[in-house]
Design a protein around this motif. Structure first.
Motif, mmCIF file in Angstrom:
data_model
loop_
_atom_site.group_PDB
_atom_site.id
_atom_site.type_symbol
_atom_site.label_atom_id
_atom_site.label_comp_id
_atom_site.label_asym_id
_atom_site.label_seq_id
_atom_site.Cartn_x
_atom_site.Cartn_y
_atom_site.Cartn_z
ATOM 1 N N ALA A 108 16.439 8.238 10.535
ATOM 2 C CA ALA A 108 16.670 7.073 11.395
ATOM 3 C C ALA A 108 15.487 6.830 12.329
ATOM 4 C CB ALA A 108 17.961 7.265 12.201
ATOM 5 N N GLU A 109 14.854 7.882 12.795
ATOM 6 C CA GLU A 109 13.701 7.729 13.689
ATOM 7 C C GLU A 109 12.508 7.076 12.980
ATOM 8 O OE1 GLU A 109 13.497 8.266 17.025
ATOM 9 O OE2 GLU A 109 15.662 8.623 16.893
ATOM 10 N N PHE A 110 12.475 7.184 11.650
ATOM 11 C CA PHE A 110 11.368 6.625 10.872
ATOM 12 C C PHE A 110 11.777 5.380 10.076
ATOM 13 C CE2 PHE A 110 10.194 10.956 11.738
ATOM 14 C CZ PHE A 110 8.849 10.856 12.056
ATOM 15 N N ALA A 111 12.977 4.877 10.315
ATOM 16 C CA ALA A 111 13.518 3.757 9.538
ATOM 17 C C ALA A 111 12.613 2.526 9.578
ATOM 18 C CB ALA A 111 14.925 3.409 10.021
ATOM 19 N N ALA A 112 11.976 2.269 10.697
ATOM 20 C CA ALA A 112 11.126 1.076 10.827
ATOM 21 C C ALA A 112 9.949 1.100 9.855
ATOM 22 C CB ALA A 112 10.610 0.962 12.262
ATOM 23 N N PHE A 113 9.574 2.281 9.378
ATOM 24 C CA PHE A 113 8.420 2.410 8.489
ATOM 25 C C PHE A 113 8.812 2.337 7.011
ATOM 26 C CE2 PHE A 113 7.434 4.835 12.375
ATOM 27 C CZ PHE A 113 6.406 4.034 12.847
ATOM 28 N N ASN A 114 10.127 2.360 6.733
ATOM 29 C CA ASN A 114 10.615 2.257 5.357
ATOM 30 C C ASN A 114 9.976 3.315 4.448
ATOM 31 O OD1 ASN A 114 12.327 1.094 3.466
ATOM 32 N ND2 ASN A 114 10.748 -0.305 2.726
ATOM 33 N N LEU A 115 10.007 4.564 4.892
ATOM 34 C CA LEU A 115 9.385 5.663 4.157
ATOM 35 C C LEU A 115 10.350 6.254 3.142
ATOM 36 C CD1 LEU A 115 7.751 7.590 7.138
ATOM 37 C CD2 LEU A 115 6.722 5.814 5.695
ATOM 38 N N GLY A 116 9.822 6.648 2.011
ATOM 39 C CA GLY A 116 10.600 7.415 1.053
ATOM 40 C C GLY A 116 10.576 8.871 1.477
ATOM 41 N N PRO A 132 3.087 6.070 2.438
ATOM 42 C CA PRO A 132 2.234 5.273 1.551
ATOM 43 C C PRO A 132 0.845 5.029 2.136
ATOM 44 C CG PRO A 132 4.394 4.252 1.799
ATOM 45 C CD PRO A 132 4.308 5.356 2.814
ATOM 46 N N ALA A 133 -0.113 4.869 1.266
ATOM 47 C CA ALA A 133 -1.509 4.691 1.667
ATOM 48 C C ALA A 133 -1.714 3.502 2.595
ATOM 49 C CB ALA A 133 -2.386 4.542 0.422
ATOM 50 N N ASP A 134 -0.851 2.484 2.494
ATOM 51 C CA ASP A 134 -1.018 1.291 3.324
ATOM 52 C C ASP A 134 -0.122 1.289 4.564
ATOM 53 O OD1 ASP A 134 1.396 0.935 2.046
ATOM 54 O OD2 ASP A 134 0.958 -1.092 1.327
ATOM 55 N N ALA A 135 0.505 2.421 4.878
ATOM 56 C CA ALA A 135 1.398 2.516 6.035
ATOM 57 C C ALA A 135 0.598 2.498 7.335
ATOM 58 C CB ALA A 135 2.223 3.798 5.950
ATOM 59 N N ASP A 136 1.298 2.262 8.418
ATOM 60 C CA ASP A 136 0.694 2.286 9.752
ATOM 61 C C ASP A 136 0.623 3.744 10.210
ATOM 62 O OD1 ASP A 136 -0.044 2.075 12.416
ATOM 63 O OD2 ASP A 136 1.364 0.440 12.850
ATOM 64 N N PHE A 137 -0.423 4.431 9.795
ATOM 65 C CA PHE A 137 -0.558 5.860 10.067
ATOM 66 C C PHE A 137 -0.537 6.160 11.564
ATOM 67 C CE2 PHE A 137 -3.071 6.828 5.897
ATOM 68 C CZ PHE A 137 -1.905 6.741 5.170
ATOM 69 N N VAL A 143 5.199 8.596 16.473
ATOM 70 C CA VAL A 143 6.598 9.017 16.367
ATOM 71 C C VAL A 143 6.671 10.520 16.110
ATOM 72 C CG1 VAL A 143 8.737 8.768 15.037
ATOM 73 C CG2 VAL A 143 7.388 6.745 15.625
ATOM 74 N N LEU A 144 5.826 11.017 15.221
ATOM 75 C CA LEU A 144 5.813 12.454 14.933
ATOM 76 C C LEU A 144 5.524 13.265 16.196
ATOM 77 C CD1 LEU A 144 3.864 12.424 11.559
ATOM 78 C CD2 LEU A 144 6.225 13.237 11.880
ATOM 79 N N GLU A 145 4.504 12.877 16.936
ATOM 80 C CA GLU A 145 4.120 13.589 18.160
ATOM 81 C C GLU A 145 5.204 13.480 19.231
ATOM 82 O OE1 GLU A 145 1.551 15.663 18.863
ATOM 83 O OE2 GLU A 145 1.069 15.509 16.731
ATOM 84 N N GLY A 158 1.429 18.033 4.916
ATOM 85 C CA GLY A 158 1.191 18.791 3.690
ATOM 86 C C GLY A 158 0.019 18.245 2.903
ATOM 87 N N SER A 159 -0.209 16.948 3.040
ATOM 88 C CA SER A 159 -1.330 16.301 2.360
ATOM 89 C C SER A 159 -1.702 15.064 3.171
ATOM 90 C CB SER A 159 -0.937 15.895 0.937
ATOM 91 O OG SER A 159 -2.011 15.248 0.287
ATOM 92 N N GLY A 160 -2.932 15.036 3.627
ATOM 93 C CA GLY A 160 -3.399 13.902 4.417
ATOM 94 C C GLY A 160 -4.692 13.355 3.851
ATOM 95 N N SER A 161 -4.787 12.044 3.832
ATOM 96 C CA SER A 161 -6.008 11.388 3.362
ATOM 97 C C SER A 161 -7.006 11.274 4.525
ATOM 98 C CB SER A 161 -5.671 9.985 2.849
ATOM 99 O OG SER A 161 -5.212 9.171 3.932
ATOM 100 N N THR A 162 -8.220 10.906 4.218
ATOM 101 C CA THR A 162 -9.222 10.671 5.271
ATOM 102 C C THR A 162 -8.719 9.619 6.245
ATOM 103 O OG1 THR A 162 -10.999 11.273 3.757
ATOM 104 C CG2 THR A 162 -11.612 10.001 5.705
ATOM 105 N N ARG A 163 -8.109 8.568 5.703
ATOM 106 C CA ARG A 163 -7.571 7.507 6.549
ATOM 107 C C ARG A 163 -6.488 8.036 7.486
ATOM 108 N NH1 ARG A 163 -3.492 3.844 5.643
ATOM 109 N NH2 ARG A 163 -3.545 2.226 7.219
ATOM 110 N N TRP A 164 -5.643 8.965 6.989
ATOM 111 C CA TRP A 164 -4.621 9.581 7.834
ATOM 112 C C TRP A 164 -5.272 10.320 8.992
ATOM 113 C CZ3 TRP A 164 0.508 9.905 8.828
ATOM 114 C CH2 TRP A 164 0.935 10.996 9.591
ATOM 115 N N TRP A 165 -6.250 11.183 8.680
ATOM 116 C CA TRP A 165 -6.860 12.027 9.707
ATOM 117 C C TRP A 165 -7.651 11.190 10.711
ATOM 118 C CZ3 TRP A 165 -4.178 16.063 9.917
ATOM 119 C CH2 TRP A 165 -3.743 16.729 8.768
#
Length: 167
Positions: A108-116, A132-137, A143-145, A158-165
């Protein structure tokens, strides 16, 4: 198609397979040394990962991996061939926190992002999210923090892209 990329649509018949990953168990973590992930075969020894890993680091949903087949017919991952740009984040609710052990409350805390995402089990409400790669990282990281700093959960990437970091 970019040089070195895999055309995942070139195979006529997609075959769903389970690809296994080996890893060294982490101290204080679940006592497993393998994880099986569903994938779609996209070549003779290539598959596209179709679910979110709970334990295996360095792989995300939609990544293309190369596998070998053992004598028992089991498919074992040997390398990532093409990253999808998706990221894997695992969130474990803090039983003593305001959300309790509720994986549903985490979702529910992540519902706005429509994550699988998937939940490990009722006994261990670890939520593995596909980002997803096009999400608002940047917004997802906030929210995570916020949740971790408020004692709602612990999380790991567990797996982060350059764009994530870089977000």
């Amino acid at each position: 198609m970019a040089s070195g990329s895999v055309d995942v649509h070139s195979q006529r018949e997609a075959e769903d397979i389970k690809v296994w990953f080996r890893f060294i168990p982490r101290e204080g973590w679940l006592p497993f040394d393998t994880e099986g992930l569903w994938a779609t075969r996209v070549g003779e020894d290539l598959a596209q990962v179709r679910n979110v890993p709970f334990l295996q680091d360095g792989v995300a949903e939609d990544d293309i991996i190369r596998f070998v087949t053992d004598a028992d017919g089991r498919f074992w991952s040997v390398e990532q061939v093409q990253a999808s740009g998706n990221c894997t984040v695992r969130v474990l609710p803090n039983p003593a926190g305001p959300l309790g052990r509720s994986a549903r409350a985490v979702h529910a805390e992540f519902a706005a992002f429509n994550l699988g995402g998937e939940v490990f089990s009722e006994q261990l409400p670890l939520v593995a999210f596909n980002i997803p790669a096009d999400a608002d990282f940047a917004a997802i990281k906030l929210v995570l923090e916020r949740g971790q700093n408020s004692g709602w959960w612990h999380y790991e990437v567990g797996s982060g892209s350059t764009r994530w970091w870089d977000a």
